[in-house]
Design a protein around this motif. Structure first.
Motif: not given
Length: 123
Positions: A5-9, A87-99, A117-121
């Motif tokens: 679960v992401e947060s902080g955007g 501004p080009e960092d604007t995106a939805v940011y996703y956390c992911a895990a791999a084993d 989580t949405q980040v808008t600059v």
């Protein structure tokens, strides 16, 4: 099996900072490589940063020197500290895990994903 679960955007001005958090539950967190990806409207999902089981990090060239990925195994949490945002960092940011990892920067290497989580600059 791990749940993320992401947060902080949010909305920030160019040059500002944000810290994203990804809280993990389920299987032992320290067993996973963790990554951050982002996706802007109409674009492909893009690698941002990753950290392995021994806290070795790797970054996309576009964020190197500005972003930092960190993990706290005791808290089952991975962070993305984002400084000098553009501004080009604007995106939805996703956390992911791999084993296991075939290509540490490829989305297909990651089995578990958060909801984003949405980040808008603003300029």
């Amino acid at each position: 099996q791990v749940q993320l679960v992401e947060s902080g955007g949010g909305l920030v001005q160019a040059g500002g900072s944000l810290r994203l958090s990804c809280a993990a539950s389920g299987r032992t967190f320290s067993n996973y490589r963790m990554g951050w990806f982002r996706q802007a409207p109409g674009k492909e999902r893009e690698f941002v940063a990753t950290i392995n089981w021994h806290s070795i990090t790797y970054y996309a060239d576009s964020v190197k020197g500005r972003f930092t990925i960190l993990r706290d195994n005791a808290k089952n949490t991975v962070y993305l500290q984002m400084n000098s945002l553009k501004p080009e960092d604007t995106a939805v940011y996703y956390c992911a895990a791999a084993d296991s990892t075939y290509d540490r920067a490829a989305p297909r290497s990651y089995s578990y994903w958060g909801q984003g989580t949405q980040v808008t600059v603003s300029s």
